[in-house]
Structures are given as C-alpha cells and as structure tokens.
Design a protein around this motif. Sequence first.
Motif, short mmCIF file in Angstrom:
data_model
loop_
_atom_site.label_atom_id
_atom_site.label_comp_id
_atom_site.label_asym_id
_atom_site.label_seq_id
_atom_site.Cartn_x
_atom_site.Cartn_y
_atom_site.Cartn_z
N VAL A 195 -5.29 1.99 -2.82
CA VAL A 195 -5.45 0.54 -2.73
C VAL A 195 -6.77 0.18 -2.05
O VAL A 195 -7.06 0.66 -0.95
CB VAL A 195 -4.29 -0.08 -1.93
CG1 VAL A 195 -4.50 -1.57 -1.72
CG2 VAL A 195 -2.96 0.17 -2.64
N THR A 196 -7.56 -0.64 -2.73
CA THR A 196 -8.79 -1.17 -2.13
C THR A 196 -8.53 -2.59 -1.65
O THR A 196 -7.89 -3.38 -2.34
CB THR A 196 -9.94 -1.15 -3.15
OG1 THR A 196 -10.24 0.21 -3.44
CG2 THR A 196 -11.20 -1.79 -2.57
N LEU A 197 -9.04 -2.83 -0.45
CA LEU A 197 -8.76 -4.07 0.26
C LEU A 197 -9.96 -5.01 0.11
O LEU A 197 -11.08 -4.61 0.37
CB LEU A 197 -8.61 -3.65 1.72
CG LEU A 197 -8.34 -4.66 2.78
CD1 LEU A 197 -7.01 -5.33 2.50
CD2 LEU A 197 -8.28 -3.95 4.13
N PHE A 198 -9.70 -6.23 -0.32
CA PHE A 198 -10.77 -7.23 -0.41
C PHE A 198 -10.46 -8.38 0.52
O PHE A 198 -9.51 -9.12 0.29
CB PHE A 198 -10.92 -7.74 -1.85
CG PHE A 198 -11.31 -6.68 -2.82
CD1 PHE A 198 -12.65 -6.41 -3.09
CD2 PHE A 198 -10.35 -5.89 -3.45
CE1 PHE A 198 -13.03 -5.41 -3.97
CE2 PHE A 198 -10.71 -4.89 -4.33
CZ PHE A 198 -12.05 -4.63 -4.59
N LEU A 199 -11.25 -8.52 1.56
CA LEU A 199 -11.08 -9.64 2.48
C LEU A 199 -12.06 -10.73 2.06
O LEU A 199 -13.27 -10.53 2.11
CB LEU A 199 -11.38 -9.21 3.92
CG LEU A 199 -10.36 -8.24 4.53
CD1 LEU A 199 -10.79 -7.87 5.95
CD2 LEU A 199 -8.98 -8.86 4.56
N THR B 227 -13.79 -3.67 7.61
CA THR B 227 -13.83 -4.06 6.20
C THR B 227 -14.83 -5.19 5.98
O THR B 227 -15.63 -5.15 5.02
CB THR B 227 -12.42 -4.49 5.72
OG1 THR B 227 -11.52 -3.40 5.93
CG2 THR B 227 -12.42 -4.86 4.25
N ASN C 175 -17.15 -1.56 -0.59
CA ASN C 175 -15.76 -1.94 -0.52
C ASN C 175 -14.98 -0.85 0.20
O ASN C 175 -15.49 0.25 0.41
CB ASN C 175 -15.19 -2.22 -1.91
CG ASN C 175 -15.61 -3.60 -2.39
OD1 ASN C 175 -15.33 -4.60 -1.75
ND2 ASN C 175 -16.31 -3.64 -3.51
N VAL C 176 -13.75 -1.17 0.58
CA VAL C 176 -12.99 -0.28 1.46
C VAL C 176 -11.63 0.04 0.86
O VAL C 176 -10.87 -0.87 0.52
CB VAL C 176 -12.81 -0.93 2.85
CG1 VAL C 176 -11.92 -0.06 3.74
CG2 VAL C 176 -14.17 -1.15 3.50
N THR C 177 -11.34 1.32 0.73
CA THR C 177 -10.01 1.75 0.30
C THR C 177 -9.22 2.18 1.53
O THR C 177 -9.73 2.86 2.41
CB THR C 177 -10.11 2.90 -0.71
OG1 THR C 177 -10.74 2.41 -1.88
CG2 THR C 177 -8.74 3.43 -1.09
N LEU C 178 -7.96 1.74 1.52
CA LEU C 178 -7.08 1.90 2.67
C LEU C 178 -6.14 3.07 2.41
O LEU C 178 -5.48 3.12 1.39
CB LEU C 178 -6.28 0.61 2.73
CG LEU C 178 -5.27 0.38 3.81
CD1 LEU C 178 -5.95 0.45 5.16
CD2 LEU C 178 -4.63 -0.99 3.61
N LYS D 265 -16.58 -13.49 -3.29
CA LYS D 265 -15.97 -12.20 -2.94
C LYS D 265 -14.67 -12.00 -3.72
O LYS D 265 -14.35 -10.90 -4.16
CB LYS D 265 -15.72 -12.14 -1.43
CG LYS D 265 -15.23 -10.81 -0.91
CD LYS D 265 -16.30 -9.74 -0.95
CE LYS D 265 -15.69 -8.36 -1.03
NZ LYS D 265 -16.66 -7.32 -1.39
N MET E 97 -18.17 2.91 -2.05
CA MET E 97 -16.78 2.75 -1.60
C MET E 97 -16.60 3.61 -0.34
O MET E 97 -17.01 4.77 -0.31
CB MET E 97 -15.84 3.25 -2.71
CG MET E 97 -14.37 3.10 -2.40
SD MET E 97 -13.82 1.38 -2.28
CE MET E 97 -13.63 0.98 -4.03
N THR F 265 0.83 -1.21 0.00
CA THR F 265 0.00 0.00 0.00
C THR F 265 0.87 1.26 0.00
O THR F 265 0.60 2.22 -0.74
CB THR F 265 -0.95 -0.01 1.22
OG1 THR F 265 -1.75 -1.19 1.16
CG2 THR F 265 -1.86 1.21 1.22
#
Lengths: 322, 322
Positions: A91-95, B81, B90-93, A102, B61, A81
């Motif tokens: 940066v988008t985080l995908f858990l 998240t 979705n989540v941007t860090l 997902k 987002m 990041t």
Amino acid sequence: MANIQEIAKLAGVSSATVSRVINHKPHVSSETRAHVQQIINQLDYVPNINAVSLKKGATKMLGIVAPTFSDSLGTFLKNFTLAAQQGGYNVTLFLTGLDKQKELEAFERLRNKQLDGLVLVIRLNEWDVLESYAKYGPIVTWQRVEDRNIQSVFMNQYDGYMLALEHLYEKGYRKIVNAYGNTAGLNTKSREKAYADFCQKYDLNPNEFKHFYNQGHMSEGETMARWWVDQTHKPDAFVMATDYLASGLVTEAKRLGLSIPQDFAVVGFDNTLVAHLLDLTTIHYPIGKQGENAFIMIDNQLSKRTNPLEALSFHLVERLTT
Amino acid sequence: MANIQEIAKLAGVSSATVSRVINHKPHVSSETRAHVQQIINQLDYVPNINAVSLKKGATKMLGIVAPTFSDSLGTFLKNFTLAAQQGGYNVTLFLTGLDKQKELEAFERLRNKQLDGLVLVIRLNEWDVLESYAKYGPIVTWQRVEDRNIQSVFMNQYDGYMLALEHLYEKGYRKIVNAYGNTAGLNTKSREKAYADFCQKYDLNPNEFKHFYNQGHMSEGETMARWWVDQTHKPDAFVMATDYLASGLVTEAKRLGLSIPQDFAVVGFDNTLVAHLLDLTTIHYPIGKQGENAFIMIDNQLSKRTNPLEALSFHLVERLTT
C-alpha cells in the motif's frame, strides 16, 4: 549489476535458459539449473521486479489517499493496509493535505498502471473528475457516494446518530445541541435528517438552539464549553461529530469547574481511545472493518472474486458523560 | 490499450518518432508532433511508467516499515510522508506486526529496486541481517544504532529523561518509580543511566522501589495505579515511558478516587494529544522533526546533497500532574 546476458555467458548457456532458471520454469536439467543458480549467487544478481511487473501488467500495489490520517482514520489506514498485505498487495500512502493536485497525482498512478487499485478516504476534487479514472482500475471510497462508478464502504450515519439521540431522550435530556462535521458531506445530511425525525417524533423544537457546523478540531470543542457558560437559556446535552471534538468540550468544561453530566451531557462518536480515556459515552463506529471491506471490494474486482463483506453496525457505548 | 506501434502505424511515422513525441525529445517537426499527439489523444494512450522507471533506474518510491503506527509514531509517519512527497517521492507503508518475514519483504524491495530507500522505524530482525541490505540503498532508522551502515535519527533519551527527574526533584518528590519501555532497547539503557546518575547526584537509593519494564499498553498503566494502592511503602512520583502509558495510570487513579498530584505525581513522555487532554506534565519529544530528518538523510544520500538536518531538543511541558 549483472544482467541475464552476462550470466548466460559465464554459465555457457543461452539467455533463455537463464530466464527459465530465474522464473522457475521447467525444461532445464537439475545440473544446469544448479550451475546457473551458482553463478547468479556469485554475481549477487537480482531480477528487476519492475521489469517483471511490466510483463505481468499488475504491480500488486494499491494506493490509499486522504488529506491526513489521524484519530479514527488511522484505524482505517491500518486495517486496510493489513488486509491488503494479507492479500499479497502493498500500500502506498498519499497525504493530500489541501492539495488537489496531489490527489490527482495518485489517480494518475492508477492510469499509469503504477497502482492496481485505489481507496479514496476523503476527496478534494469533484466526483466527476475522480470518477473519470474508474476505467483504469477499481476505486473505493469511505465517503458516501451513490450512482457512481466508485464503490463505497460508507455506513448510514442516520442509524448511528439516532442511537445517540434516543439514548439522551431515555435519560431525560430534551435540550440538545448538535455539532456536525463537514457541511457539504452526505454524512452530515444524514445526521441532520435523524435529528429532524427525532424532534418530530417527540414533538421538540429542532431550532431551539444553535446548530454547530464544520466542527473538527479539539479547540472548537473547547470553544463550545465557553459558549455554554455564556448562554442564558442553556442546553442540557451535546451530540458531538467525533470523540476528538467531544474531548475538547469535556476537558474544557472540567477546567471551567463544570460537572458532566450534571451541567450537561455529552455523546461522542467513533469510540476511539480518547473516548475510553475520558469515559465518554459514544457511538461505536466499526471503521476498522470498513477498511477491511475496502480491500475486499478492490480484491473482488481485481481477482473476479465474490468474497462477502463484513457486516457493519453501530452501537451505543454508555460511559460517564450521560 | 494502444501501444506505440499502433500509434506509429495510424500516424504513418516510425515508432522512434512516436517515442520522441511522448518523451518530449527534439528532431520532430511541430507538424508531425501535433499529428502524433492527436492520435495519442484519440486512443487515450498512457505511457507505462513502470517501463519509464525501469529505464531511469529510480522508482522515486521510499518505504517506511514498522510493526504498527499509533500514537506518536503516527506523527513520524505523517511528517516523513509529507517531506518525501515534497521532495518528489511517494511512500509505501509496510506494517510488520510481529512478522519478521514481512519486514524482510520490504528490504527485498530495496534490493529489487522497487524502493529507492527505506526508513525502518522499529525493527524485528537482527541488525546484522538488515544491515546487509544497506548496499542496495539508503536505510535510516528511528531507533538508536551505532557503528552500522544504517543512519539513525535517534535522540539521546538520557537528556529528556533527566529533565523529567530534575523537575520532580525541584518539586520536592524523592520517591520515584520508573516505568521503562522495551528492555532490550538502547533507549531504555539511556533512561536507566539517567536515573542512576540522578540518584547518585542527590544521594537517593536507586532500588528503593520496583522498576517496571516492557511497559507499553494503557492497561499496564492502569495496573500500576492498582499496584500503588496495594503498597505499604508508597512512592510519591512516577516517570512513565510514554504519555499513552501515563494516561492509563492517571485515568485509573481518578477512577480509584485518588488525587494527582496530591497522592502521587506523574510525568509522561512524548507530549502527544493525550497529554494535552489529560493535562499531563510531560517531556516534549520532536518526533515529527525526526520524520523530516529521516527524509533529509535519505535524500542527501540519493541526490548527493548535504542539506542540513533539523535541530532536535527535548523540553519539559509542565501541566497539572506534578
């Protein structure tokens, strides 16, 4: 909220002129520019960047995808990041947890141009499925893959694992138990190969003791300490898949009144904070640099650059458990 | 890549018809729909979602902003998240390090409609500056703020800290040293207040020992162990700002040959993995649930819902360091 047409009307100029002011383009007198800017400020107008990126065709957004981020993978996430941000990306985080859908959703965002590129740390879907997205943008993975349209920042685990084994041999340990991670992974296969070659080199029986597979959680390390107590023919050393797993073994051994390395030696893997805290001998794994390399690979593809990658190597960190 | 006009031409229909097919709108015969869909599939056409979100005015987002994510803040990040993904976001860090500009960049994305809402874990800029962005979308923070257009998921540290102090008192400790975190933070003020009230209640001198401030890194905990050795008038207990800080104190004390809790007792804070590993007595801090509440607050604002928040409370976890 105001739009360009309203600004043009209030300023008494054309929409094209307003657009030139907003986009810092020439052919507008400084007087007109100041006047238009004043109206923009009064109206608190903000250009919609989604419209801008639609035009430019790049979102300057990268995705990073993993089941979870803990321990050493958190370091990968952080360094990736920071490198991406330095390079002008967010940066988008995908858990993904255990949810294959997902994971595919993140890949669909690459196809839909909501992401310019993607790092897949640990996959859930089949490589064939994931590789089919490579035509939409660069994909880099932390896992070992070969002969795919997916680049990888993997390091050959054979080398790191051999360092651990040779260190134990040098210290006089001959009855070694291995605790491997994910059975299906190529990393585990490399580690198994290292152990087989090591046993052949020193004429040891590779099946003298049970091999532990799919070990990950700290509690599984704790279980191994209790397993050791129950054995009549006892091993004298453990090589553990991760520091995290090793920490369970070491702390439970202490709770059981055992002495390390007198009762048995332990080598971890990764050289994380936990290894420092517990004075674990371990293999330093430059996972932060792998995160940086993942960004360099993506950036090289997106920007047609050839920036060099960081050199990566394992080394032994000797502490008090061997 | 193909666009709507090309599809329309190949299918022999209007662009409007193609658009109706793509967006699953009525007034297209099933025969025409099938024909258009076939052409779409042949061309591997993908609608550009940035154009879609431009029309809808929501990006789905959210942003999460902090200097870094380690230790307990990693749990906050993960739970936030996962909750956001569950809710269709979705989540941007944004990792800000010490860069105030990077923090503002995240807030600018709220203004530019690239984010629908934002969680600020630990701020760098002044609250006045950050609050001015609240009109562009919901902002929630992990830090304690009051009387602001920013919501907070903070918990009153007074309560948790008092649990630690009362536990030490009950166990017979009277000579307590405090290691606080960020001096400027309201959390530190709450903890100081708890200690002052505790001393008054039991008629103890609150300034019998030095107070440590701005303690965060593990090595600062290690330094405190060496400080203890050097004192002629020695304290008998430490309350540490975090488990991470406490871990430095405890491991260095062991390296110095000291016994815990015989030489001195230690209470950590957070109840993280490290506390479990080192058998630290600590205060359980439900930071994961705070992450979930941060999402509920944002979602309630964006979707005009009134979903209830998770109930949060501290509790003591007694292990082997007291």
